[in-house]
Design a protein around this motif. Sequence first.
Motif, PDB file in Angstrom:
ATOM      1  N   SER A  15      41.646  35.487  44.854  1.00 57.76           N
ATOM      2  CA  SER A  15      42.364  34.433  44.149  1.00 57.76           C
ATOM      3  C   SER A  15      41.641  34.122  42.846  1.00 57.76           C
ATOM      4  CB  SER A  15      42.462  33.173  45.011  1.00 57.76           C
ATOM      5  OG  SER A  15      43.149  32.149  44.324  1.00 57.76           O
ATOM      6  N   TRP A  16      42.402  33.972  41.772  1.00 64.82           N
ATOM      7  CA  TRP A  16      41.859  33.595  40.469  1.00 64.82           C
ATOM      8  C   TRP A  16      41.763  32.076  40.359  1.00 64.82           C
ATOM      9  CZ3 TRP A  16      40.703  36.819  36.156  1.00 64.82           C
ATOM     10  CH2 TRP A  16      41.023  38.168  36.305  1.00 64.82           C
ATOM     11  N   HIS A  17      40.715  31.610  39.684  1.00 66.48           N
ATOM     12  CA  HIS A  17      40.685  30.211  39.270  1.00 66.48           C
ATOM     13  C   HIS A  17      41.744  30.029  38.189  1.00 66.48           C
ATOM     14  CE1 HIS A  17      39.260  26.487  37.350  1.00 66.48           C
ATOM     15  NE2 HIS A  17      38.676  26.232  38.512  1.00 66.48           N
ATOM     16  N   PRO A  18      42.474  28.893  38.166  1.00 67.66           N
ATOM     17  CA  PRO A  18      43.522  28.707  37.150  1.00 67.66           C
ATOM     18  C   PRO A  18      43.067  28.910  35.715  1.00 67.66           C
ATOM     19  CG  PRO A  18      43.706  27.025  38.846  1.00 67.66           C
ATOM     20  CD  PRO A  18      42.459  27.796  39.146  1.00 67.66           C
ATOM     21  N   SER A  19      41.765  28.740  35.449  1.00 63.16           N
ATOM     22  CA  SER A  19      41.252  28.955  34.089  1.00 63.16           C
ATOM     23  C   SER A  19      40.911  30.411  33.823  1.00 63.16           C
ATOM     24  CB  SER A  19      40.006  28.094  33.863  1.00 63.16           C
ATOM     25  OG  SER A  19      38.941  28.544  34.694  1.00 63.16           O
TER      26      SER A  19
END
Length: 686
Positions: A152-156
């Motif tokens: 999962s990617w961090h939103p930033s």
Amino acid sequence: MGEFEVHRVRFFGLVPAGVRCLAWQPRSARLALARTDGTVEIYNFAANYFQEKVIPGHDARSVEALCWAGADRLFGAGLGGAVTEYDLARLGTSCSVDGGGGPIWSMAANGSGTRLVIGCEDGSIKLFQVVPGGIQFERNLDRRKGRILCLSWHPSDSHIAAGSIDILRVLDVCSGQTVQRIMVNYHVQKVQRECVVWSVVFLASSTIVTSDSFGRVQFWDWQQGTLVESHTVSTSSALSLAVSEKEDSIIVGTSTGATYQLQLLPVRVGSLEKRWVRTKPFQHHTHDVRAVVHSGTALISGGLDAQLVIRSLMEKVQKKGYEAALRKFTFPHRRLVSCARKARLLLFQFTQHLELWRLGSTDKTGKDGEVLPLRSMPEHLVQLKSKGPEHIYCSCVSPCGSWIAYSTASRFHLYRLQYEGDSISIAKVPKVPKLLLPAYQLQFAADSGSLFVASAQGAVHILQLLEPGGCKHLHTLRPPSETPEAIYLLAVSADGHWVAAVGGDWAIHVYSLKCFKHHCTVPTYSCAVTALAIHPVTNNLVIAYADQQLFEFSIPEQQYTAWSRMVQNCGLHRLWLERDTHITHITFNPKNPSHILLHDVYMFCVLDKSLPLPDNSALLLNQSTLKQLPETARQRQLHAFKICKKFQPLLFADLLDENCLVVVERPVMDIKTQLPLPVQQKKFGT
């Protein structure tokens, strides 16, 4: 409604593949779904949840992860070790790049859709750039031992969370190094078995959410490496997670078939302090819920029981009615059965083989609703196996039963059948024209003298069938302006003068078969076409759309008919428009030209154009009521829609002749008996 002799067929052994993964594209309101057999489906939520595209599976191409990136570009990855981009116009794969780390278990796109990250069997995590025409390898991130099961990617886009067995890691995208390593069982005493981190979600705050094989949903402060909250939602595995855009709601799928919702709510009314609160379970599945999606207005789940379930969030829906209805999809929105009317044969399409059956017969007559004894039982005549790993795109049997055609992504096959008494011989037609590939739809002419093949870029090829068993390319019909979209529906007139074709752009083109040229285009309607057919007497084209609207277009006059204009002026019944299943087949009664026969999964309908349309105050399902009324009262309550819900789930219905109807059902319980046993749950009082 009239009386038909009904052949009720229940021996179509279709077992839909389970749902493996989902990917939501909020910009276009489309859901991508991958099944365990490698099939990829696209559902258009704006078009009443219509399954508008299907990319058939491939035995050598499993799909463990799906994600959207770039401008509505869809990527998949699986145990074959390659990242594949799908061509949604031509319904195939456009490019494939080897991941270089063995089987791929997980994949995720960053928020801007410019990068992909994959997690591999060998423990490597690889970054790819999304470029025009495909993807390009960028670099490897820090590699550790153990397969990477979720990402999962961090939103930033600054960090990536990676889950494997017993370990959750956070990696810095710029440096590629691991900046936090969390043992998910560090606080558990005397752990007897390993903990598999099945799913991970990176929130905008300093929180990571995981679901694991112990049935827990855990919230971690990744900067401190500490556990913030833990919720045990199941006695077995919590397999999948998805978070809402506002990050105030989470959906969890478990191996018991239950789904849970966790909501971030204030501790007290007016308090700024919030905690995650678990709702009651929703038991819409019987088997593992391997994939979940949280859209803006609904919770979406897919299970190994082959069901796609869409449950609207009541607080997000304006009206507590049709929009809030629970929707379940098990069967494809396309035909897998074709009928040879004259020969009374049915052709069933499976992923890698076809079955030809002869219907049973009876010499008895009886009253309405009576089951008649069979003189001869249904007979399995032929099984055609498709060689190679590719699954079958489409298939068809000719009305006379002497020709069978089917196509995969790279091969088109045509067979000639000869019947001699009780014996059958089948021969493959050699030297089939190669220009037919790929074929997306097949339709024989009413006289079985020609075959229409829907191909790429909106083209329709016409093959002339020759005796004793051959074919030649007769002509190719092309739309006025070239389109990249594949054709997914064909309709041929009974007199052999017209053919209508619908592509992925939803434009309906009609061609003249007398002069082999484009005749007209049906006026554009902003919804997907689910079924169409040409009336054998009037040559009117009847069209069913995904929003349940019905149109009738006169091909000779190139305009909508007076009846069609009346329907649009008066409007269809509210309950008809609120149906959540689509019309998949239209046919006509030769005995009564005013009758249009159509069906979806849950009902069979005879639409009588000679009767008035019902208004919203009328009872739409009035057949049982009419039987109890005297003749004078019955006439006052008659209306155009005669609906039968006796046959469910209904995959196919057609008239063999003016008095004989064949219906193909596939009971859901028959499918469940062929699925592996689900995780057993302890029931209270047992």
